[in-house]
Every structure is written in structure tokens, then in C-alpha cells.
Scaffold this active site. Structure first.
Site, PDB file in Angstrom:
ATOM      1  NE  ARG A   1       2.718  -2.213   2.027  1.00  0.00           N
ATOM      2  CZ  ARG A   1       1.701  -1.477   2.457  1.00  0.00           C
ATOM      3  NH1 ARG A   1       0.508  -2.024   2.593  1.00  0.00           N
ATOM      4  NH2 ARG A   1       1.871  -0.212   2.780  1.00  0.00           N
TER       5      ARG A   1
ATOM      6  CG  ASP B   1     -10.191   0.967  11.979  1.00  0.00           C
ATOM      7  OD1 ASP B   1     -10.952   0.472  12.823  1.00  0.00           O
ATOM      8  OD2 ASP B   1      -9.113   1.507  12.284  1.00  0.00           O
TER       9      ASP B   1
ATOM     10  CD  GLU C   1      -9.424   0.155   2.039  1.00  0.00           C
ATOM     11  OE1 GLU C   1      -8.405  -0.242   1.427  1.00  0.00           O
ATOM     12  OE2 GLU C   1      -9.477   1.252   2.613  1.00  0.00           O
ATOM     13  CG  ASP C   2      -6.285  -2.400   3.574  1.00  0.00           C
ATOM     14  OD1 ASP C   2      -7.224  -1.578   3.669  1.00  0.00           O
ATOM     15  OD2 ASP C   2      -5.110  -2.105   3.862  1.00  0.00           O
TER      16      ASP C   2
ATOM     17  CG  PHE D   1      -2.107  -2.927  13.712  1.00  0.00           C
ATOM     18  CD1 PHE D   1      -2.744  -1.788  13.226  1.00  0.00           C
ATOM     19  CD2 PHE D   1      -0.962  -3.386  13.058  1.00  0.00           C
ATOM     20  CE1 PHE D   1      -2.247  -1.118  12.112  1.00  0.00           C
ATOM     21  CE2 PHE D   1      -0.465  -2.721  11.949  1.00  0.00           C
ATOM     22  CZ  PHE D   1      -1.104  -1.584  11.469  1.00  0.00           C
TER      23      PHE D   1
END
Ligand code: 5GP
Ligand code: MG
Ligand code: MG
Length: 182
Positions: free
Chosen positions: A172, A110, A106-107, A159
């Protein structure tokens, strides 16, 4: 001009994790993962879209000849795009994971809601084990109990974009990770 075009590009990007830092960390994670699984059957699952570059680098750094690769995409509902309790598959894996080790890639973790959903779905299919690798663990922002087994980096706030991560589908392709400063 469309509404989305008016949102992007953002004003400034500040480097957080360089391409070189990420490359070093990916090799370290791959060594840990290889040490754990050896040549046991393993399904590495990329969480689209954000995980795609991390996944590509990580699986190429592993030495498991029995590894299979697959992909999921998750959708979340709710007002906050990045932190919704209501998660569904918009694409499920196609490989049968029963009896195999599963490594989710997963990136960012959170709030944890996305991975809580995916871990629950996979556990019901009787895999041999399910573990989670994430490029970035925002551990202090967790709202549900989700543990990252292999974390690239920890981050308290901000972010970030690049290395697969987007801001309204932009950025991206950047080779490093940047913080968006509005
Ligand atoms: P969750 O809150 O369910 O743990 O995370 C949901 C998803 O929100 C993450 O997998 C990631 O795709 C996205 N997200 C969370 N923080 C960030 C961020 O800083 N940048 C970007 N681009 N996406 C994020
Ligand atoms: Mg994600
Ligand atoms: Mg996103």
C-alpha cells in the site's frame, strides 16, 4: 512461516502509473471538482482502506472551504475477494449527508458491486447529489451499471498495487502504481 507470509511478497512489480503521472492527474481532477462544486457544502468520503492515499492527495488539492471529510469501510462476502455481490458497511460515515453534495473517493471500480451498494445507501439519505471519483476505472469489467464521474485512469486488465492498493495488505505504501506479475 504463516500462510499469509508464504503468499507475499510477489515475484515482480511492473510500473503502470508513476508517482509523477498520478500527481499530474490528481491536480487535473481537483480542478474539475473545484469547477463543479465551487464553495457549496461538500462531504468527501474516503473508501477505506485502498482509497486513503488518493483521498489524502485529492482533498489537499481542492479549494472548497466548506468541505467536510469522512470515511467508510466496506466488506464483501463471497469466494472472489475483489468481486462479491454481497456488500455491507464495516464502518459508516458519521456526518449527516442530507442536503449536502457527496463525493465518494474510491481506489478502483471493477465489477461495480461495491459502489452500487454505497451509492444506494447514500441516495436513501437525501443528499443534494452523490458523485464518484476513482483513481482507476476498470470500465470493461463492469457487471452492474455504475458510472465513475471523475476517473484518474482507465485500465482494461491486470491486478495493481501501490498508492494505497494492496496485495494481501502489502505494497500500500508504494508511491506509484504497479501491476503484480506472478
Ligand atoms: P468492485 O468489483 O466491487 O467494483 O471492486 C471491489 C474492490 O476490489 C475495489 O474497490 C478494490 O478495492 C478491489 N480491486 C479491484 N481490482 C483491484 C486491483 O487490481 N488491485 C487491488 N489491489 N484491488 C482491486
Ligand atoms: Mg476499494
Ligand atoms: Mg483490497
Amino acid at each position: 512461516m504463516s500462510e499469509e507470509a508464504a503468499l507475499t511478497p510477489v515475484k515482480a512489480l511492473k510500473s503502470v502509473f508513476s508517482q509523477e503521472m498520478i500527481a499530474v492527474r490528481v491536480r487535473e481532477l481537483a480542478a474539475e471538482i473545484d469547477a463543479l462544486y465551487g464553495q457549496e457544502p461538500l462531504v468527501a468520503v474516503c473508501v477505506l482502506k485502498g482509497g486513503f492515499i488518493f483521498f489524502s492527495d485529492l482533498v489537499r488539492a481542492l479549494h472548497n472551504e466548506k468541505m467536510e471529510l469522512d470515511f467508510v469501510r466496506l466488506s464483501s462476502y463471497g469466494k472472489k475477494a475483489s468481486s462479491s455481490k454481497h456488500v455491507i458497511f464495516s464502518k459508516d460515515v458519521e456526518i449527516d449527508i442530507a442536503g449536502k453534495h457527496v463525493l465518494i473517493v474510491e481506489d478502483i471500480v471493477d465489477s461495480g458491486y461495491s459502489m452500487q451498494f454505497l451509492l444506494g445507501q447514500f441516495a436513501a439519505r437525501r443528499p443534494r447529489s452523490v458523485r464518484l471519483a476513482a483513481l482507476v476505472d476498470k470500465g470493461e469489467r463492469r457487471e452492474v451499471d455504475v458510472k465513475v464521474d471523475f476517473a484518474g485512469f482507465k485500465l482494461k486488465e491486470g491486478f495493481i498495487v501501490g498508492y494505497g492498493l494492496d496485495y494481501a495488505e502489502h505494497y500500500r505504501m508504494l508511491p506509484g502504481v504497479y501491476e503484480v506479475t506472478l
